[in-house]
Motif scaffolding. Structure first.
Motif, PDB file in Angstrom:
ATOM      1  N   CYS A 416      94.814 -79.812   0.192  1.00 51.34           N
ATOM      2  CA  CYS A 416      93.765 -80.795  -0.119  1.00 51.34           C
ATOM      3  C   CYS A 416      94.218 -81.673  -1.293  1.00 51.34           C
ATOM      4  CB  CYS A 416      92.473 -80.064  -0.466  1.00 51.34           C
ATOM      5  SG  CYS A 416      91.136 -81.189  -0.890  1.00 51.34           S
ATOM      6  N   VAL A 417      94.832 -81.052  -2.325  1.00 53.18           N
ATOM      7  CA  VAL A 417      95.298 -81.808  -3.498  1.00 53.18           C
ATOM      8  C   VAL A 417      96.402 -82.783  -3.095  1.00 53.18           C
ATOM      9  CG1 VAL A 417      96.305 -81.643  -5.808  1.00 53.18           C
ATOM     10  CG2 VAL A 417      94.693 -79.899  -5.036  1.00 53.18           C
ATOM     11  N   VAL A 418      97.334 -82.302  -2.262  1.00 53.09           N
ATOM     12  CA  VAL A 418      98.457 -83.151  -1.839  1.00 53.09           C
ATOM     13  C   VAL A 418      97.938 -84.360  -1.057  1.00 53.09           C
ATOM     14  CG1 VAL A 418     100.554 -83.227  -0.428  1.00 53.09           C
ATOM     15  CG2 VAL A 418     100.098 -81.235  -1.840  1.00 53.09           C
ATOM     16  N   GLN A 419      96.953 -84.133  -0.196  1.00 57.15           N
ATOM     17  CA  GLN A 419      96.379 -85.247   0.583  1.00 57.15           C
ATOM     18  C   GLN A 419      95.702 -86.258  -0.345  1.00 57.15           C
ATOM     19  OE1 GLN A 419      94.416 -83.961   4.506  1.00 57.15           O
ATOM     20  NE2 GLN A 419      94.622 -82.022   3.444  1.00 57.15           N
ATOM     21  N   LEU A 420      95.021 -85.746  -1.384  1.00 53.11           N
ATOM     22  CA  LEU A 420      94.380 -86.649  -2.346  1.00 53.11           C
ATOM     23  C   LEU A 420      95.417 -87.449  -3.141  1.00 53.11           C
ATOM     24  CD1 LEU A 420      91.511 -84.322  -3.585  1.00 53.11           C
ATOM     25  CD2 LEU A 420      91.198 -86.527  -2.444  1.00 53.11           C
ATOM     26  N   MET A 421      96.565 -86.811  -3.430  1.00 52.87           N
ATOM     27  CA  MET A 421      97.642 -87.521  -4.150  1.00 52.87           C
ATOM     28  C   MET A 421      98.111 -88.728  -3.334  1.00 52.87           C
ATOM     29  SD  MET A 421      99.863 -84.311  -5.594  1.00 52.87           S
ATOM     30  CE  MET A 421     101.202 -85.241  -6.334  1.00 52.87           C
ATOM     31  N   ARG A 422      98.281 -88.512  -2.041  1.00 53.55           N
ATOM     32  CA  ARG A 422      98.718 -89.611  -1.161  1.00 53.55           C
ATOM     33  C   ARG A 422      97.637 -90.702  -1.112  1.00 53.55           C
ATOM     34  NH1 ARG A 422     103.089 -91.787   1.882  1.00 53.55           N
ATOM     35  NH2 ARG A 422     102.160 -93.070   3.469  1.00 53.55           N
ATOM     36  N   LEU A 423      96.375 -90.268  -1.011  1.00 52.27           N
ATOM     37  CA  LEU A 423      95.263 -91.213  -0.920  1.00 52.27           C
ATOM     38  C   LEU A 423      95.127 -92.048  -2.199  1.00 52.27           C
ATOM     39  CD1 LEU A 423      92.760 -92.082   0.819  1.00 52.27           C
ATOM     40  CD2 LEU A 423      91.465 -90.401  -0.469  1.00 52.27           C
ATOM     41  N   LEU A 424      95.424 -91.434  -3.342  1.00 52.42           N
ATOM     42  CA  LEU A 424      95.309 -92.147  -4.622  1.00 52.42           C
ATOM     43  C   LEU A 424      96.546 -92.993  -4.922  1.00 52.42           C
ATOM     44  CD1 LEU A 424      93.667 -89.254  -6.649  1.00 52.42           C
ATOM     45  CD2 LEU A 424      92.604 -91.453  -6.112  1.00 52.42           C
ATOM     46  N   GLY A 425      97.505 -93.016  -3.968  1.00 49.45           N
ATOM     47  CA  GLY A 425      98.681 -93.883  -4.120  1.00 49.45           C
ATOM     48  C   GLY A 425      99.767 -93.312  -5.016  1.00 49.45           C
ATOM     49  N   LEU A 469     103.430 -83.533   8.308  1.00 44.68           N
ATOM     50  CA  LEU A 469     102.969 -84.907   8.577  1.00 44.68           C
ATOM     51  C   LEU A 469     103.087 -85.790   7.339  1.00 44.68           C
ATOM     52  CD1 LEU A 469      99.740 -84.700  10.775  1.00 44.68           C
ATOM     53  CD2 LEU A 469     101.851 -85.873  11.326  1.00 44.68           C
ATOM     54  N   LEU A 470     102.700 -85.244   6.189  1.00 48.55           N
ATOM     55  CA  LEU A 470     102.790 -86.007   4.943  1.00 48.55           C
ATOM     56  C   LEU A 470     104.231 -86.357   4.604  1.00 48.55           C
ATOM     57  CD1 LEU A 470     100.080 -84.008   3.033  1.00 48.55           C
ATOM     58  CD2 LEU A 470     100.106 -86.497   3.102  1.00 48.55           C
ATOM     59  N   ALA A 471     105.143 -85.400   4.833  1.00 50.30           N
ATOM     60  CA  ALA A 471     106.572 -85.653   4.589  1.00 50.30           C
ATOM     61  C   ALA A 471     107.062 -86.792   5.477  1.00 50.30           C
ATOM     62  CB  ALA A 471     107.379 -84.381   4.860  1.00 50.30           C
ATOM     63  N   VAL A 472     106.613 -86.777   6.754  1.00 48.82           N
ATOM     64  CA  VAL A 472     107.020 -87.836   7.699  1.00 48.82           C
ATOM     65  C   VAL A 472     106.481 -89.185   7.233  1.00 48.82           C
ATOM     66  CG1 VAL A 472     106.670 -88.682  10.059  1.00 48.82           C
ATOM     67  CG2 VAL A 472     107.291 -86.287   9.676  1.00 48.82           C
ATOM     68  N   HIS A 473     105.253 -89.220   6.742  1.00 52.60           N
ATOM     69  CA  HIS A 473     104.664 -90.479   6.266  1.00 52.60           C
ATOM     70  C   HIS A 473     105.455 -91.048   5.083  1.00 52.60           C
ATOM     71  CE1 HIS A 473     100.437 -90.565   8.197  1.00 52.60           C
ATOM     72  NE2 HIS A 473     101.295 -89.973   8.981  1.00 52.60           N
ATOM     73  N   VAL A 474     105.942 -90.167   4.195  1.00 60.02           N
ATOM     74  CA  VAL A 474     106.754 -90.635   3.053  1.00 60.02           C
ATOM     75  C   VAL A 474     108.071 -91.215   3.571  1.00 60.02           C
ATOM     76  CG1 VAL A 474     107.942 -89.931   0.941  1.00 60.02           C
ATOM     77  CG2 VAL A 474     105.682 -88.995   1.440  1.00 60.02           C
ATOM     78  N   LEU A 475     108.671 -90.548   4.562  1.00 60.77           N
ATOM     79  CA  LEU A 475     109.937 -91.050   5.146  1.00 60.77           C
ATOM     80  C   LEU A 475     109.722 -92.398   5.834  1.00 60.77           C
ATOM     81  CD1 LEU A 475     111.286 -87.680   6.577  1.00 60.77           C
ATOM     82  CD2 LEU A 475     112.437 -89.070   4.847  1.00 60.77           C
ATOM     83  N   ILE A 476     108.592 -92.533   6.510  1.00 56.85           N
ATOM     84  CA  ILE A 476     108.288 -93.814   7.180  1.00 56.85           C
ATOM     85  C   ILE A 476     108.162 -94.929   6.141  1.00 56.85           C
ATOM     86  CG2 ILE A 476     106.495 -95.053   8.495  1.00 56.85           C
ATOM     87  CD1 ILE A 476     106.081 -92.391  10.065  1.00 56.85           C
ATOM     88  N   ASP A 477     107.548 -94.619   4.998  1.00 58.24           N
ATOM     89  CA  ASP A 477     107.479 -95.612   3.902  1.00 58.24           C
ATOM     90  C   ASP A 477     108.874 -96.087   3.527  1.00 58.24           C
ATOM     91  OD1 ASP A 477     104.772 -95.298   3.785  1.00 58.24           O
ATOM     92  OD2 ASP A 477     104.755 -93.990   2.027  1.00 58.24           O
ATOM     93  N   MET A 478     109.792 -95.123   3.387  1.00 59.69           N
ATOM     94  CA  MET A 478     111.178 -95.473   2.988  1.00 59.69           C
ATOM     95  C   MET A 478     111.829 -96.358   4.050  1.00 59.69           C
ATOM     96  SD  MET A 478     112.381 -91.751   1.584  1.00 59.69           S
ATOM     97  CE  MET A 478     114.095 -92.220   1.342  1.00 59.69           C
ATOM     98  N   TRP A 479     111.567 -96.029   5.302  1.00 59.35           N
ATOM     99  CA  TRP A 479     112.163 -96.790   6.415  1.00 59.35           C
ATOM    100  C   TRP A 479     111.635 -98.226   6.436  1.00 59.35           C
ATOM    101  CZ3 TRP A 479     109.990 -96.713  11.962  1.00 59.35           C
ATOM    102  CH2 TRP A 479     110.812 -97.438  12.824  1.00 59.35           C
ATOM    103  N   ASP A 665      96.688 -93.103   3.557  1.00 58.12           N
ATOM    104  CA  ASP A 665      97.037 -94.282   2.758  1.00 58.12           C
ATOM    105  C   ASP A 665      95.836 -94.788   1.966  1.00 58.12           C
ATOM    106  OD1 ASP A 665      99.659 -94.402   3.472  1.00 58.12           O
ATOM    107  OD2 ASP A 665      99.327 -95.669   5.218  1.00 58.12           O
ATOM    108  N   PRO A 666      96.081 -95.366   0.775  1.00 54.90           N
ATOM    109  CA  PRO A 666      94.979 -95.989   0.022  1.00 54.90           C
ATOM    110  C   PRO A 666      94.375 -97.127   0.843  1.00 54.90           C
ATOM    111  CG  PRO A 666      96.993 -95.877  -1.290  1.00 54.90           C
ATOM    112  CD  PRO A 666      97.374 -95.483   0.098  1.00 54.90           C
ATOM    113  N   LYS A 667      93.178 -97.526   0.484  1.00 54.72           N
ATOM    114  CA  LYS A 667      92.423 -98.514   1.267  1.00 54.72           C
ATOM    115  C   LYS A 667      93.215 -99.802   1.504  1.00 54.72           C
ATOM    116  CE  LYS A 667      87.677-100.147   1.621  1.00 54.72           C
ATOM    117  NZ  LYS A 667      86.399-100.323   0.929  1.00 54.72           N
ATOM    118  N   PHE A 753     101.794 -99.802   9.664  1.00 55.55           N
ATOM    119  CA  PHE A 753     102.584 -99.063  10.652  1.00 55.55           C
ATOM    120  C   PHE A 753     101.691 -98.244  11.586  1.00 55.55           C
ATOM    121  CE2 PHE A 753     104.670 -95.034  11.837  1.00 55.55           C
ATOM    122  CZ  PHE A 753     105.689 -95.544  12.632  1.00 55.55           C
ATOM    123  N   LEU A 754     100.634 -97.631  11.024  1.00 57.06           N
ATOM    124  CA  LEU A 754      99.765 -96.787  11.841  1.00 57.06           C
ATOM    125  C   LEU A 754      98.553 -97.563  12.359  1.00 57.06           C
ATOM    126  CD1 LEU A 754      99.929 -93.562   9.678  1.00 57.06           C
ATOM    127  CD2 LEU A 754     101.168 -94.050  11.773  1.00 57.06           C
ATOM    128  N   GLY A 755      98.645 -98.879  12.342  1.00 61.29           N
ATOM    129  CA  GLY A 755      97.553 -99.718  12.828  1.00 61.29           C
ATOM    130  C   GLY A 755      97.868-100.292  14.197  1.00 61.29           C
TER     131      GLY A 755
END
Length: 972
Positions: A416-425, A469-479, A665-667, A753-755
């Motif tokens: 839950c904390v890790v997901q919030l970290m991603r959400l808060l950018g 899934l979160l790890a993949v999202h970070v990699l997609i950001d890099m890509w 992702d943040p808003k 990307f996810l839109g």
């Protein structure tokens, strides 16, 4: 078939074997058995119909229809024949014929309750609401049962819903329906809940909210018992419509006292409190506050009420989330209203921290807090996360070991904390090395979490899947942000690995589908999508993920299959929805009927349906026309007509689910309403381009008829000149849409990307194929002009045609230049993909096909002229007669086309050879950063992409070879 009602008929025993054969799918034996029976009993109509069903199912539609018509003309009244004909007409998608059948039966047997109800249902299938109303009343007169009377009332409501004129609906249909129900109310004949629901529906549609409220609160309202709080919900809806906020408030407060976890009533409670504050409402000096009891009309009372709910919850043995979330919701609303009372409820950061302590080990904790995360000041984000981490029970970290949770509860809290970290950018602002460290840590946590899921079934998800899934999202950001190609391969590797541990994880599959498609590899996507096992409406909401990429990546067979799959759902929708409507009438679920109709319309007007249908027809023409059948035959079999546009442009509905991917992702990085609006605009533009292209192609065979010499009256009479006018008009429309499309592409819209997935429009313009296609359609107009004016005195037209041929060849060579280059290459030990080359090749093959259909028209026009000239030459025995220049231009153009297609085929062979020579497995083995497990999955991913590219090139090459054979067949 087997569900037929038992019929006391001596012929029943004779017919039984035919029914059994049809039930078991043995249609040939059913036909034989029916023939045997008909030899002995010529007048056994049902046997004829059963034979027709067998013929229909073996593809002999015309024979089946002839037999059915023969029996229907006799106007049968036996139950067997009527039911068999009903089944046959349904399978033929001709429900309107069932109405004729039962109309005749009712005339012959006017007092049959069964036939009258069948007639009503037959009308329901085709939406004949006026006739349904009459049939319902006729039925009620024969058998005075309440349901039949209310069928007629409901048919009036349906007439009001479908009426184009809203005034007519409000002044005629609904008042009549109201009077009919009132008559039953006065006579005290209302028996069932469904009848009260219907009365409420009529009053609501008439805007008689007070009357509707009186019905619900009165004696009739007592019948509303099938749904929990049905009466209260309806009262609440009416209070809102009447803006009776005191009653809204008191009722929601009362309901919350019963169940303080019901979120919808918290929202109504807050809405009403703030409305009352705005209106400065005060209670009357004497008596009750409102019909529903005590009213809260100030922020202080609302705060006190929520605090009481929390206090009550703390004493309860069962933990409820509602009161705690309501406190945060109230803070948000007070803040929005600019009230100074929010401090009385506490600090949002502290409240969220307390909420996490209470519910952090529940998977819903993240989604609950996500809604209120904007209450946190940006400066407090890191502090807040550290505060939460301090509450997570983790082991003590060492130099080579992470701090890990000891049980599933600890894992859920940390997740839950890790997901919030991603959400808060907090993952977005870090550099490449830090991102790689985050990915490594998340994957170690994922691997550790797998230990807790060893006993999970294959259909269950692993507890730690979100880490992956979160790890993949970070990699997609890099890509996407830094063009790190290595990151996307690693993302695929992690997802493939994740899928082996969680074979049912839809998010893993959806992400794999998206990434493989972006890399231009469609082959692995087919199995992934089918394993998602999309159900019913999902073919419309997520089907676009598959159909968008099937054809443009060169997998024609798979594209055909994907389109068929989607279309099957849309075509069955019409039939299925009719059955739902009939069931709703039978069981008195009247309020569901308008919903079913709206659902059917929503699917019929679906943007995805229109797209798939158009692409499917273009694909069929591409694969069939001039290869196994002529263009004319293909267009005829599709019932295509250039002047007909059957796409409901004004009513198009975008039913895509653009939130199908989980995102943290943040808003500002998430899919916005603006993105959705732009995507719909783009999709509609692209559909217009494709639809006009299809209609232009379908217009070509209509011009290929032998024509009389120019005679304006004659040509207008036989419609030939109007056909070229249609093509010229369509071409003009296409030019207009292309201009709008180019302006849209010029805006360089970027979706998350996810839109939404971008359309093929940008590629169509940049590949140069757009210009080639429009040029070839303009050529049609010139050739037509030459044909109507003859060869004499048309030197100017012939010169224009010669220039067009030359220019078209040049444009095609230019389009081919965009198809050059490697699709897959190794650069500094990294794999680099160029999927745009594949898409350009597919556009090129399609363009070549359109050019050849136009060329075929040119050939059909020039050939008779050439034969005439040769005959004249022989008669006059002249050797030095000059051939008109159009023939030499055409021959030069044909030679150029042949040469060009040959060089494209040569290029494709080269690409295939390069792909085959690439030793991709060595790449994964050489990478020292990868573990043995990762090397295995990297090898799998590389193999899938390579194999998909090879398959695509193969299919594109096969189609192009057939096009080359077509070129060689032209005779001029």
């Amino acid at each position: 078939m087997a569900t037929r009602g038992h019929v006391q008929d001596p012929n029943d025993r004779r017919l039984r074997p035919i029914y059994d054969y049809l039930d078991n799918g043995n249609n040939k034996m059913a036909i034989q058995q029916a023939d045997k029976l008909l030899k002995k009993h010529k007048d056994l109509h049902c046997a004829k119909v059963l034979k027709a069903i067998g013929l229909q199912r073996t593809g002999k539609q015309d024979d089946a229809f002839a037999l059915a018509r023969e029996v229907a003309a006799l106007e049968p009244t036996d139950d067997n024949s009527l039911q068999a004909l009903t089944i046959l007409y349904r399978e033929m998608h001709r429900p309107e014929l069932v109405t004729k059948l039962y109309e005749a039966a009712v005339k012959k047997v006017p007092n049959s309750e069964e036939y009258h109800s069948h007639l009503f249902m037959a009308y329901a299938r085709v939406g004949e609401y006026k006739k349904m109303q009459q049939a319902g009343m006729a039925l009620y007169k024969i058998v005075p049962k309440n349901p039949y009377y209310f069928w007629s009332v409901m048919s009036l409501i349906m007439q009001s819903i479908s009426a184009q004129d809203e005034n007519l609906s409000k002044t005629m249909f609904l008042p009549l329906a109201e009077r009919m129900v009132e008559k039953m109310v006065k006579e005290d004949k209302i028996e069932a809940e469904a009848e009260v629901e219907l009365y409420y529906m009529i009053l609501e549609r008439l805007g008689k909210y007070q009357e509707a409220l009186d019905v619900i609160r009165g004696k009739l309202g007592e019948k509303l018992t099938s749904e929990l709080q049905s009466r209260e919900n309806k009262c609440m809806a009416m209070y809102k419509k009447l803006s009776r906020w005191p009653e809204c408030n008191a009722l929601s407060r009362r309901l919350l006292l019963k169940n303080s976890d019901d979120w919808q009533f918290y929202l109504t409670y807050f809405d009403s409190v703030f409305q009352l504050i705005e209106e400065a409402w005060t209670p009357p000096a004497e008596g009750e506050h409102s019909l529903e009891g005590e009213v809260h009309y100030s922020a202080e009372e609302a705060i006190r009420f929520i605090e009481e709910r929390i206090l009550e919850e703390s004493k309860s043995s069962r933990h409820l989330r509602g009161p705690y979330l309501a406190k945060l919701e109230l803070i948000r609303r007070l803040r929005h209203q600019g009230c100074n009372d929010e401090h009385k409820l506490g600090d949002p950061e502290e409240l969220m921290f307390q909420y996490f302590k209470k519910f952090g080990d529940k998977p819903c904790c993240f989604t609950d807090l996500k809604v209120f995360i904007d209450l946190l000041p940006a400066s407090q984000c890191t502090k807040f996360i550290n505060q939460l981490l301090g509450e997570v029970p983790l082991s003590t970290p060492t130099e080579d070991k992470l701090a890990l949770p000891a049980d599933i509860k600890g894992l859920q809290q940390h997740l839950c904390v890790v997901q919030l970290m991603r959400l808060l950018g907090l993952y977005h602002g870090i550099d490449k090395d830090q991102k790689l460290r985050v990915v490594r840590e998340l994957m170690l946590r994922y691997q550790h979490g797998l230990e807790f899921g060893k006993s999970c079934l294959k259909t269950e998800l692993q507890f730690s899947d979100y880490y992956c899934l979160l790890a993949v999202h970070v990699l997609i950001d890099m890509w996407l942000e830094a063009g790190e190609e290595r990151a996307v391969w690693q993302a695929l590797t992690l997802l493939e690995e994740g899928l082996t541990h969680s074979p049912s994880n839809a998010q893993f599959k959806l992400l794999l589908v998206r990434i493989y498609c972006l890399l231009g590899a469609f082959e692995p996507v087919v199995d992934l999508y089918s394993s998602l096992d999309a159900k019913h409406i999902q073919h419309d909401t997520i089907g676009y993920l598959l159909t968008r990429y099937a054809e443009p990546l060169g997998q024609y067979a798979a594209a055909s299959q994907a389109c068929n799959f989607a279309l099957r759902f849309f075509h069955s929708n019409q039939k299925d929805t009719s059955e739902y409507i009939i069931q709703a009438y039978k069981y008195g679920a009247f309020e569901k009927i308008p919903e079913f109709i709206a659902f059917r319309n929503r699917l019929n007007n679906s943007l995805h349906f229109a797209q798939v249908r158009t692409e499917r027809m273009l694909l069929d023409l591409l694969l069939e026309a001039n290869i196994s059948t002529s263009l004319e035959e293909s267009i005829k079999s599709m019932s295509l007509s250039p002047e007909e546009d059957d796409i409901p442009w004004k009513d198009l509905r975008d039913n895509r689910d653009l939130h199908v991917f989980f995102t943290w992702d943040p808003k500002e990085r998430d899919v916005s309403e603006e993105h959705k609006k732009l995507s719909l605009e783009e999709e509609t533009l692209w559909l217009r381009i494709r639809s006009l292209t299809l209609r232009l192609v379908s217009g070509l065979p209509t011009l290929s008829h032998p024509m009389e010499p120019k005679n304006s009256d004659k040509t207008a009479e036989n419609g030939i000149s109007s056909r070229i006018d249609i093509i010229r008009s369509l071409l003009q429309q296409l030019e207009g849409v292309l201009d709008v499309g180019k302006r849209f592409v010029g805006r360089k819209v970027q979706y998350p990307f996810l839109g939404p997935v971008p359309t093929r429009m940008a590629g169509f313009f940049s590949s140069g194929c757009c210009q080639c296609q429009t040029s070839s359609f303009y050529l049609v107009s010139d050739i037509y002009e030459l044909d109507t004016n003859g060869l004499e005195d048309t030197a100017e037209i012939q010169e224009r045609i010669g220039n067009s041929f030359e220019s078209l060849l040049e444009q095609l060579r230019e389009a081919f230049s965009h198809c050059k280059g490697d699709i897959l290459e190794v650069e500094d030990g990294n794999l680099k993909t160029h999927p745009s080359i594949l898409e350009n090749l597919v556009f090129f093959v399609e363009t070549i096909s359109i050019v050849l259909w136009v060329t075929s028209y040119c050939d059909s026009v020039l050939q008779p002229y050439k034969l005439n000239l040769q005959k004249r030459k022989k008669k006059k025995k002249e050797t030095n007669t000059l051939m008109p220049p159009v023939f030499s231009s055409f021959q030069h153009y044909m030679a150029g086309l042949q040469l060009l297609i040959s060089s494209v085929l040569e290029h494709l062979r080269g690409l295939e050879a390069l792909l085959a020579a690439l030793k991709l497995e060595e790449l994964s083995l050489e990478d020292p950063a990868l573990s043995q497990e990762e090397k295995k999955f990297t090898k799998t991913v590389h193999g899938k992409v390579q194999s998909s590219y090879q398959h695509s090139l193969q299919e594109i090459g096969e189609l192009l070879k057939k096009r080359l054979e077509t070129v060689k067949k032209f005779k001029v």
